[in-house]
Every structure is written in structure tokens, then in C-alpha cells.
Design a protein around this motif. Sequence first.
Motif, short mmCIF file in Angstrom:
data_model
loop_
_atom_site.label_atom_id
_atom_site.label_comp_id
_atom_site.label_asym_id
_atom_site.label_seq_id
_atom_site.Cartn_x
_atom_site.Cartn_y
_atom_site.Cartn_z
N GLY A 62 -15.53 89.68 -16.21
CA GLY A 62 -16.79 90.22 -15.69
C GLY A 62 -17.64 90.89 -16.77
N LYS A 63 -17.02 91.13 -17.94
CA LYS A 63 -17.78 91.79 -19.02
C LYS A 63 -18.36 90.75 -19.96
CE LYS A 63 -15.37 96.15 -19.00
NZ LYS A 63 -14.14 96.75 -19.35
N THR A 64 -19.37 91.15 -20.73
CA THR A 64 -19.93 90.27 -21.76
C THR A 64 -19.57 90.84 -23.12
OG1 THR A 64 -21.71 89.66 -20.28
CG2 THR A 64 -22.10 89.29 -22.61
N VAL A 65 -18.94 89.98 -23.95
CA VAL A 65 -18.46 90.46 -25.25
C VAL A 65 -19.01 89.56 -26.37
CG1 VAL A 65 -16.33 91.63 -24.57
CG2 VAL A 65 -16.31 89.16 -24.83
N GLU A 66 -19.19 90.16 -27.54
CA GLU A 66 -19.67 89.36 -28.68
C GLU A 66 -18.51 88.58 -29.29
OE1 GLU A 66 -20.22 90.84 -32.76
OE2 GLU A 66 -22.37 90.58 -32.39
N VAL A 67 -18.74 87.30 -29.53
CA VAL A 67 -17.69 86.44 -30.11
C VAL A 67 -18.25 85.79 -31.37
CG1 VAL A 67 -16.26 84.38 -29.72
CG2 VAL A 67 -16.68 85.98 -27.84
N GLY A 102 -19.77 79.96 -36.85
CA GLY A 102 -20.43 81.02 -37.62
C GLY A 102 -21.46 81.80 -36.82
N ASP A 103 -21.81 81.31 -35.61
CA ASP A 103 -22.76 82.06 -34.77
C ASP A 103 -22.06 83.23 -34.08
OD1 ASP A 103 -24.85 80.37 -35.30
OD2 ASP A 103 -24.64 79.20 -33.45
N PHE A 104 -22.79 84.33 -33.95
CA PHE A 104 -22.35 85.44 -33.10
C PHE A 104 -22.97 85.22 -31.72
CE2 PHE A 104 -21.98 87.48 -37.28
CZ PHE A 104 -20.77 88.15 -37.16
N VAL A 105 -22.13 85.10 -30.70
CA VAL A 105 -22.62 84.72 -29.38
C VAL A 105 -22.10 85.73 -28.35
CG1 VAL A 105 -22.49 82.89 -27.64
CG2 VAL A 105 -22.55 82.28 -30.05
N ASN A 106 -22.96 86.09 -27.40
CA ASN A 106 -22.49 86.93 -26.29
C ASN A 106 -21.87 86.02 -25.24
OD1 ASN A 106 -23.22 89.41 -27.33
ND2 ASN A 106 -25.33 89.20 -26.60
N VAL A 107 -20.65 86.35 -24.86
CA VAL A 107 -19.93 85.49 -23.92
C VAL A 107 -19.54 86.31 -22.70
CG1 VAL A 107 -17.84 84.08 -23.60
CG2 VAL A 107 -19.04 84.04 -25.80
N LYS A 108 -19.88 85.78 -21.53
CA LYS A 108 -19.47 86.45 -20.28
C LYS A 108 -18.08 85.94 -19.90
CE LYS A 108 -20.58 88.05 -15.91
NZ LYS A 108 -21.37 88.37 -14.85
N LEU A 143 -9.30 84.78 -23.69
CA LEU A 143 -10.38 85.05 -22.75
C LEU A 143 -11.14 83.74 -22.54
CD1 LEU A 143 -11.78 88.33 -24.40
CD2 LEU A 143 -10.13 88.14 -22.53
N ILE A 144 -11.57 83.49 -21.31
CA ILE A 144 -12.27 82.25 -20.99
C ILE A 144 -13.63 82.64 -20.43
CG2 ILE A 144 -12.18 80.14 -19.55
CD1 ILE A 144 -9.01 80.74 -19.56
N GLY A 145 -14.69 82.02 -20.95
CA GLY A 145 -16.01 82.44 -20.47
C GLY A 145 -17.11 81.45 -20.73
N LYS A 146 -18.34 81.98 -20.70
CA LYS A 146 -19.52 81.14 -20.89
C LYS A 146 -20.52 81.93 -21.72
CE LYS A 146 -22.98 78.44 -18.39
NZ LYS A 146 -23.56 78.15 -19.67
N ALA A 147 -21.12 81.25 -22.71
CA ALA A 147 -22.08 81.94 -23.57
C ALA A 147 -23.33 82.28 -22.77
CB ALA A 147 -22.44 81.06 -24.76
N VAL A 148 -23.88 83.47 -23.04
CA VAL A 148 -25.13 83.84 -22.34
C VAL A 148 -26.27 84.04 -23.35
CG1 VAL A 148 -24.00 84.85 -20.32
CG2 VAL A 148 -24.47 86.30 -22.30
#
Length: 481
Positions: free
Chosen positions: A417-422, A455-461, A470-475
Motif C-alpha cells: 500500500g506504500k509507495t517507495v523509491e526504487v 538506472g532510473d529512480f522510480v516511485n513504485v506502489k 516487494l511486488i508493485g507498479k511504477a507510478v
Amino acid sequence: MEKIIDEKSQGNALILDAKAENSRKLFIESYGCQMNFSDSEIVASILQKEGYNTTQNLEDADLVLVNTCSIRDKAEQTIRKRLEKYNAVKRINPKMKVGVLGCMAERLKSKFLEEEKIVDLVVGPDAYKDLPNLIKEVEEGRNAVNVILSKDETYGDISPVRLQSNGVSAFVSITRGCDNMCTFCVVPFTRGRERSRDFQSILEEVKDLEEKGFKEITLLGQNVDSYLWFGGGLKKDFKNASEIEKATATNFAALLKLVSEAHPKMRVRFSTSNPQDMTLDVIEMMAVYPNICKHIHLPVQSGSDSVLKRMNRLHTREEYFELIDNIKKIIPDCAISQDMITGFCGETEEDHKDTLSLMEYVKYDFGYMFSYSERPGTLGAKKYEDDVPEEIKQRRLTEIVKLQREHALYKTQQYIGKTVEVLIERKSKKSDQQWSGRTTYNSVAVFPKENYKIGDFVNVKITDCTSGTLIGKAVGYSGNN
Ligand code: SAM
């Protein structure tokens, strides 16, 4: 579950871009800890200047080097098996030379040449600059050995080539050797006494990495918190340093500040921390700089005071709890991981229960767990009897691995449920359609690729998890690109 670093990279032949003018072929593979992988990059850099390109084909090699690990008996047995494989290839290609590098070379020294007839070259961790001379000796038909440990070698002047790199994350070595003398551990004997690398050369290496597009560095040492640059030499000789050297010395907290301030977009990790040397100013520095990753690898080895004492770990269970409490107070979301040993000399069922209860208290995000393996020459081998039967060591290991898995799952579930930088590092192992990267907490996260790239920094929910992923989707992109 025995694991030091990514098992998949253990023993992989490491390669780098070929230089057209180089005609000789080097096959180099590494076992063991991150320091060994980092050292192999130094070795490859030295040999690139000597006319070697790397190859992944053992059969093609003029020179085969294996960077070895002595930490447990099993690690040494794996390398002995690899030597058998080289031997088979050498029968087809008798001109191929074989060298053993690293901790096993240091531990066994010239005995290696008697025990393993196919070995031509034995080189300890502080002697890699001598490799060009040693290789000449071997080419002239003599065996060559250099296992001299050094007071000041840090390879600070060698710019390592990056082997099998994803171009995103790199290791930067900051200290060599170890002074801690944990009674189970062979490292002080194989890697020598502790010395720190000039902070200027560390800063230059990080700058160079950033210019090459790297996004994350891990500052490496057996005990990074003990880092102290006062002009060179062994840490134990700091007491004899001049007043001015003492007053201007750079400790680990100061080094962290220098690196993270100079490169605010570069993620900074470090490993390994030793509880007895980790100070509050390091934790405070982590809280101040957002680019210092919120993860501490803090091996404890046992939860029992009497075992900690016999291990010569210079802290108690209570002091460890105090450190954990301070970390959680200063950085409430900080991830913490462990190394643990089951079945050390004299470990009782009560001691083992203390380890389980310590784990319950901390709830580590992940851990590397081992059963005790007596190492010849260590203080443990000399002073104590290896008296816990193998099946008990293994049963206790199974119990702590099981508990760790439960805690790891509990920890990963907290992110749902959280969004984290990956930071994207590579393709996911399970699916070509997914990226894999890590969060600041060092958790692995996977998510659909879309148009993002390595190499991209992506926010992932985060929508789901296992105990390790952790399994998620980029936002969207994070602000750090
Ligand atoms: N310098 C770090 C420390 O001790 O805090 C880690 C060094 S070691 C390369 C990595 C891990 O291997 C240790 O933390 C310990 O758990 C494990 N290890 C070391 N010696 C061992 C032994 N004789 N038997 C089993 N495990 C061992």
C-alpha cells in the motif's frame, strides 16, 4: 540458507570490455564476500595494463585466477572442486597458468603448491600489485608466491575496472583488514591488520563513478565504522600519530558526510558494521542525508552474553539492544539485517533461545545465517572445543532461518500500500517483462517495465510481497533522476 552475497554471482567468470591491443586472456572468478569481488576488480585493472583481456571461456584462458574465501570450511571445499575442473582443462591446454588469490592463498601459503599440483601462483590479498612480476616468474617456469601482508596497502591509487557491472551500482573499498579478533573468524589472519584508505582517493573514485553514470555506491570494509584516515598506516598505530594528525583525522561519520554531500544524487550504502564500533554520529548522519540508504547490516552472531563473550564480540546483548533502540529512535523506518552463527563452542539450548529472543526483539529485515565452522589458527580453535554436535548446529540453524523468514515476511508486508523509491538495476530473474531494483531499505522490488530503464529512480506502489521481494507498479519517476 547459507548466503554471503548473491549466490548466483559466486564463481561467475567476471568480464570487462576488451582492449584491442591486449592479446592475452584472463579468466578470473571470485568466491566469498563483497571485498573479494571488489578485489578482483583491482586485479583485473592491474592485469589490463599487462596486456590481458578477460574471457568467460575457461578453455581459452592463458591465465586463470580464482579469488578465494576461507571463512568456512565449505567455502574452501568449493574452491578445491573448482581447481579439479581447472586441472581437467589444463590437460588440454598445458600452457594455461593457474593462480590462487585471496584468503585461502594467505591461509595456506606455499602449502598450496604442494597440495594442489596444478597451482602455479599463490597471491595474498595485499600483494596484487606484485602480480606482473609473479606472472613473469611463472612464465619462466617457476612457481611464484607472495603472501606478505601489508601495513599500508589500500590500493587507493588503483582505479578498479568494473567487472560484470550493471553500470548502476559499484563497490568502493574504504578499509582493509580487521583488528577485531572475533574468536571464530579467520579474517584478521588472512587479510591482516586494519588500515583505512585516503578519503581523497575515495572521493575521486566516487566522482569518477558518478561521471560514468553510476547511481549507487557501497562503501566496503570488514568493519566500516572503524574507518579512520590519519595519513596512512595501521589503525592500531593511531595512538602514536602526531597531535596534528590526530586533530585532523577523518572518521567514518565524517567520510559519510563528505561522500553524500559531494554527490547528493548518488545513493550511498555501507557494509559491514560492527556493533561495538558503530557510533551515534553515524546514525545521525544517515538521518541527515536522504541519499544515505536507510539500511544497516549489523551482524550480532549470537543473542547470548556468554557466547558473545567467548566470541570476543566486545558488547553485551543489552548494549546491542541499546544500539537498536537508538537506531529506531533516530531513523524509525531504518532496515536492519544480521549475520548469525549457530553452534559456536559451548552454545547451550538456553544460549540458542537467547538468540531467538534477540531476533524477536529486533525483527530483522533479512539475515545471513551460518552454522559454526572451526577455522584452523583462529583463537576459537585454540581456546575452545568445537563441542556442539553437527546435527544440533543444523537444527538450530533451521530454527533461526525459519524465524528470520517469518520476520522478513512481516517486514515486507509493512510496505504493502506504500509507495517507495526504487533504483532499477536489472531485469527481474523471474520475468523479462519486469524490472528489478532496490529500495533505500535494501529490499528488492519488481514491477512491470513500461518505458523505464536501468538506472532510473522510480516511485513504485507496492501491492504484494513475498518474504524476500516487494511486488508493485511504477507510478512515475522519483525526484532523484
Ligand atoms: N566483519 C563482519 C563482522 O563480523 O561483523 C563480517 C565478516 S564475515 C566475512 C561474514 C560472516 O561470516 C560473519 O559475520 C559470520 O556470521 C560468518 N562467519 C565468520 N566466521 C565464521 C565461522 N568460523 N563459522 C561460521 N560462520 C562464520
